[in-house]
Design a protein around this motif. Structure first.
Motif, PDB file in Angstrom:
ATOM      1  N   ALA A  81       4.283   1.064  -4.875  1.00 61.30           N
ATOM      2  CA  ALA A  81       5.010   0.114  -4.025  1.00 61.30           C
ATOM      3  C   ALA A  81       4.203  -0.304  -2.804  1.00 61.30           C
ATOM      4  O   ALA A  81       4.223  -1.473  -2.413  1.00 61.30           O
ATOM      5  N   LYS A  82       3.501   0.631  -2.196  1.00 57.46           N
ATOM      6  CA  LYS A  82       2.801   0.332  -0.947  1.00 57.46           C
ATOM      7  C   LYS A  82       1.363  -0.092  -1.221  1.00 57.46           C
ATOM      8  O   LYS A  82       0.544   0.694  -1.728  1.00 57.46           O
ATOM      9  N   ALA A  83       1.037  -1.328  -0.878  1.00 54.94           N
ATOM     10  CA  ALA A  83      -0.329  -1.822  -1.047  1.00 54.94           C
ATOM     11  C   ALA A  83      -1.182  -1.447   0.155  1.00 54.94           C
ATOM     12  O   ALA A  83      -0.714  -1.480   1.298  1.00 54.94           O
ATOM     13  N   TYR A  84      -2.435  -1.109  -0.106  1.00 57.56           N
ATOM     14  CA  TYR A  84      -3.400  -0.847   0.961  1.00 57.56           C
ATOM     15  C   TYR A  84      -4.345  -2.022   1.169  1.00 57.56           C
ATOM     16  O   TYR A  84      -5.061  -2.068   2.172  1.00 57.56           O
ATOM     17  N   GLY A  85      -4.353  -2.950   0.235  1.00 56.31           N
ATOM     18  CA  GLY A  85      -5.197  -4.124   0.394  1.00 56.31           C
ATOM     19  C   GLY A  85      -5.545  -4.756  -0.936  1.00 56.31           C
ATOM     20  O   GLY A  85      -5.523  -4.097  -1.980  1.00 56.31           O
ATOM     21  N   LEU A  86      -5.825  -6.047  -0.883  1.00 58.61           N
ATOM     22  CA  LEU A  86      -6.261  -6.811  -2.051  1.00 58.61           C
ATOM     23  C   LEU A  86      -7.696  -7.251  -1.805  1.00 58.61           C
ATOM     24  O   LEU A  86      -8.001  -7.885  -0.792  1.00 58.61           O
ATOM     25  N   VAL A  87      -8.575  -6.918  -2.747  1.00 54.87           N
ATOM     26  CA  VAL A  87     -10.013  -7.097  -2.561  1.00 54.87           C
ATOM     27  C   VAL A  87     -10.549  -8.074  -3.607  1.00 54.87           C
ATOM     28  O   VAL A  87     -10.197  -7.997  -4.784  1.00 54.87           O
ATOM     29  N   ARG A  88     -11.398  -8.964  -3.164  1.00 54.37           N
ATOM     30  CA  ARG A  88     -12.055  -9.927  -4.053  1.00 54.37           C
ATOM     31  C   ARG A  88     -13.417  -9.377  -4.470  1.00 54.37           C
ATOM     32  O   ARG A  88     -14.133  -8.774  -3.663  1.00 54.37           O
ATOM     33  N   GLY A  89     -13.780  -9.574  -5.746  1.00 55.07           N
ATOM     34  CA  GLY A  89     -15.066  -9.081  -6.204  1.00 55.07           C
ATOM     35  C   GLY A  89     -15.484  -9.716  -7.513  1.00 55.07           C
ATOM     36  O   GLY A  89     -14.920 -10.718  -7.952  1.00 55.07           O
ATOM     37  N   THR A  90     -16.484  -9.111  -8.143  1.00 54.73           N
ATOM     38  CA  THR A  90     -16.957  -9.554  -9.450  1.00 54.73           C
ATOM     39  C   THR A  90     -17.155  -8.341 -10.348  1.00 54.73           C
ATOM     40  O   THR A  90     -17.440  -7.233  -9.869  1.00 54.73           O
ATOM     41  N   VAL A 142     -12.903 -10.968 -10.011  1.00 52.48           N
ATOM     42  CA  VAL A 142     -11.839  -9.977 -10.099  1.00 52.48           C
ATOM     43  C   VAL A 142     -11.067  -9.924  -8.783  1.00 52.48           C
ATOM     44  O   VAL A 142     -11.574 -10.297  -7.724  1.00 52.48           O
ATOM     45  N   LEU A 143      -9.834  -9.447  -8.885  1.00 58.36           N
ATOM     46  CA  LEU A 143      -9.038  -9.033  -7.738  1.00 58.36           C
ATOM     47  C   LEU A 143      -8.635  -7.586  -7.958  1.00 58.36           C
ATOM     48  O   LEU A 143      -8.268  -7.198  -9.068  1.00 58.36           O
ATOM     49  N   VAL A 144      -8.706  -6.782  -6.894  1.00 58.24           N
ATOM     50  CA  VAL A 144      -8.372  -5.358  -6.975  1.00 58.24           C
ATOM     51  C   VAL A 144      -7.311  -5.031  -5.938  1.00 58.24           C
ATOM     52  O   VAL A 144      -7.497  -5.302  -4.746  1.00 58.24           O
ATOM     53  N   ARG A 145      -6.206  -4.464  -6.410  1.00 60.04           N
ATOM     54  CA  ARG A 145      -5.123  -4.039  -5.507  1.00 60.04           C
ATOM     55  C   ARG A 145      -5.144  -2.516  -5.399  1.00 60.04           C
ATOM     56  O   ARG A 145      -4.932  -1.808  -6.388  1.00 60.04           O
ATOM     57  N   TYR A 146      -5.413  -2.003  -4.202  1.00 53.57           N
ATOM     58  CA  TYR A 146      -5.310  -0.571  -3.932  1.00 53.57           C
ATOM     59  C   TYR A 146      -3.898  -0.268  -3.446  1.00 53.57           C
ATOM     60  O   TYR A 146      -3.313  -1.049  -2.669  1.00 53.57           O
ATOM     61  N   SER A 147      -3.367   0.884  -3.858  1.00 57.70           N
ATOM     62  CA  SER A 147      -1.965   1.179  -3.530  1.00 57.70           C
ATOM     63  C   SER A 147      -1.694   2.670  -3.603  1.00 57.70           C
ATOM     64  O   SER A 147      -2.451   3.442  -4.190  1.00 57.70           O
ATOM     65  N   ASN A 148      -0.568   3.073  -3.024  1.00 61.95           N
ATOM     66  CA  ASN A 148      -0.054   4.429  -3.201  1.00 61.95           C
ATOM     67  C   ASN A 148       0.695   4.505  -4.531  1.00 61.95           C
ATOM     68  O   ASN A 148       1.228   3.509  -5.013  1.00 61.95           O
ATOM     69  N   VAL A 168      -3.311   7.833  -5.499  1.00 60.08           N
ATOM     70  CA  VAL A 168      -3.405   6.402  -5.224  1.00 60.08           C
ATOM     71  C   VAL A 168      -3.895   5.655  -6.462  1.00 60.08           C
ATOM     72  O   VAL A 168      -4.448   6.242  -7.392  1.00 60.08           O
ATOM     73  N   GLY A 169      -3.673   4.348  -6.445  1.00 62.46           N
ATOM     74  CA  GLY A 169      -4.003   3.522  -7.593  1.00 62.46           C
ATOM     75  C   GLY A 169      -4.985   2.418  -7.281  1.00 62.46           C
ATOM     76  O   GLY A 169      -5.145   1.999  -6.124  1.00 62.46           O
ATOM     77  N   MET A 170      -5.621   1.947  -8.340  1.00 62.94           N
ATOM     78  CA  MET A 170      -6.559   0.823  -8.275  1.00 62.94           C
ATOM     79  C   MET A 170      -6.232  -0.077  -9.461  1.00 62.94           C
ATOM     80  O   MET A 170      -6.518   0.273 -10.615  1.00 62.94           O
ATOM     81  N   ALA A 171      -5.611  -1.221  -9.189  1.00 64.65           N
ATOM     82  CA  ALA A 171      -5.257  -2.165 -10.242  1.00 64.65           C
ATOM     83  C   ALA A 171      -6.250  -3.319 -10.207  1.00 64.65           C
ATOM     84  O   ALA A 171      -6.449  -3.938  -9.164  1.00 64.65           O
ATOM     85  N   VAL A 172      -6.880  -3.587 -11.350  1.00 64.32           N
ATOM     86  CA  VAL A 172      -7.957  -4.574 -11.426  1.00 64.32           C
ATOM     87  C   VAL A 172      -7.514  -5.735 -12.316  1.00 64.32           C
ATOM     88  O   VAL A 172      -7.041  -5.522 -13.435  1.00 64.32           O
ATOM     89  N   LYS A 173      -7.685  -6.953 -11.814  1.00 62.41           N
ATOM     90  CA  LYS A 173      -7.407  -8.155 -12.602  1.00 62.41           C
ATOM     91  C   LYS A 173      -8.716  -8.912 -12.782  1.00 62.41           C
ATOM     92  O   LYS A 173      -9.347  -9.333 -11.807  1.00 62.41           O
ATOM     93  N   VAL A 174      -9.113  -9.099 -14.035  1.00 60.49           N
ATOM     94  CA  VAL A 174     -10.356  -9.765 -14.388  1.00 60.49           C
ATOM     95  C   VAL A 174     -10.036 -11.180 -14.869  1.00 60.49           C
ATOM     96  O   VAL A 174      -9.150 -11.373 -15.710  1.00 60.49           O
TER      97      VAL A 174
END
Length: 377
Positions: free
Chosen positions: A52-61, A85-91, A106-112
């Motif tokens: 539920a709690k996001a720590y940040g959304l990161v742009r990358g490749t 890619v976009l990466v969402r870090y979260s609890n 914690v989690g790392m969700a990656v969208k390619v």
């Protein structure tokens, strides 16, 4: 390679008995929570039932590397090239609040983006995106759709247990092992409890850019079966300054450390594949068992890179919460395997649909990373 990887077949993980009934129960629990979270979490919006709690959304490749061995260069990993890619870090939990109350799983969700294939989701077959849902541990503490219902309740109730100290922990362990008192002793979740405790013991209060993240569940890897890991390169990890975090020092420790490091420098990670060498010692239907690297090593097939960037500000968190992630948003040659992976398909979809509806958000896959997160480097 000193082993013969297990070949994929559609019946490698038999269906779970009474699967549909247990999945509907899990969906009911999750949807009830999300409706209640609009007021219950104190922010006037529905939150995810997990992460539920996001720590940040990161742009990358993500660069798919050329030259991987044939067994690893399967599906999308057999087509070298670079993807946004976009990466969402979260609890990992179902709640918002101070980091020390939520814990360090914690989690790392990656969208390619730009994946040259259809996905397994019928309502967005042509999205050309692929998701990876990872946590900072190689195992998981749930194996069946039946236990997934209890897991959902446990996540929802976790802050209450923690506020009650030792007594709360005892009550949590009892409810988890016995399915809130509903399971016969021969079905008690001892292995799952052990995995829960091992995962908590391995998690660290450290900068998210230092953590390794794992797929937990298995998935098809073209002709084979695999799990995934994303690990910082040695050089990237060595350059992180804010390393160890103290959750007693302030309510927020993960996000400030992440924001600060990304504003200061680039970061790089190995995207790795571990092939299944034996269904007996590396099962696909028991996520409490870690796949040992001496049986099958992780092999790097890609390189994830974050450029220096500014992810501070509420707009970044709003963008993170508007996205959906599911391991079933993937090409057919990478379909998830096993009971827990199967239950996630409909649970994640229903959760996302309801959350967007409650929050008045249009639910659609973005066409590009720039549509979600413009370059602010």
């Amino acid at each position: 390679m000193n082993f013969s990887p297990v070949r994929y077949s559609a019946d490698v993980a038999p269906p779970e008995p009474d699967f549909d009934r247990h999945m509907r129960q899990a969906i009911d629990v999750i949807e009830d929570f999300e409706r209640g979270s609009v007021e219950g979490e104190g922010e006037g919006r529905a939150v995810r039932f997990a992460h539920a709690k996001a720590y940040g959304l990161v742009r990358g490749t993500l660069e798919i590397l050329d030259g991987a061995p044939p067994e690893y260069a399967q599906g999308v990993y057999g087509r070298p090239g670079t993807h946004d890619v976009l990466v969402r870090y979260s609890n990992g939990l179902s709640h918002l609040g101070a980091d020390r109350m939520l814990g360090n799983v914690v989690g790392m969700a990656v969208k390619v983006f730009g994946v040259d294939s259809t996905t397994t989701l019928p309502d967005e077959a042509t999205s050309r995106t692929m998701d990876f849902n990872m946590i900072n541990g190689p195992i998981f503490f749930c194996n069946t759709a039946a236990h997934y219902t209890f897991l959902s309740k446990l996540f929802i109730d976790m802050p209450k247990y923690r506020l009650d100290g030792r007594r709360g922990n005892h009550r949590m362990y009892y409810n988890w092992v016995t399915g809130y008192g509903t399971l016969p002793p021969e079905e008690w979740a001892w292995d799952e409890l052990g995995a829960l405790l091992r995962l908590g013991a391995r998690a660290r209060w450290q900068n998210l850019l230092l953590s390794s993240f794992f797929s937990m569940g298995a998935m098809r890897h073209g002709d084979y079966i695999a799990k995934l890991r994303i690990r910082p390169t040695d050089a990237s990890a060595a350059g992180v300054r804010a390393r160890v975090l103290d959750p007693t020092s302030q309510d927020e420790v993960f996000r400030p450390a992440l924001v600060g490091e990304l504003a200061r420098s680039d970061h790089e990670f190995d995207f790795q594949v571990q092939l299944c060498a034996s269904l007996e010692t590396m099962p696909v239907d028991d996520l409490t068992v870690e796949w040992e690297e001496h049986e099958s090593p992780f092999v790097t097939v890609g390189r994830l890179r974050f450029p220096r960037q500014d992810i501070g500000g509420e707009d970044n968190l709003a963008a993170a919460d508007g996205l959906s992630f599911t391991p079933w948003r993937c090409p057919p040659e990478h379909v998830p395997i096993g009971p827990i992976q199967a239950v996630r398909k409909e649970v994640y979809r229903r959760s996302s649909v309801l959350r967007h509806e409650l929050n008045g958000q249009h639910r659609a896959e973005p066409a590009s990373a720039a549509d979600v997160l413009p370059d602010r480097s």
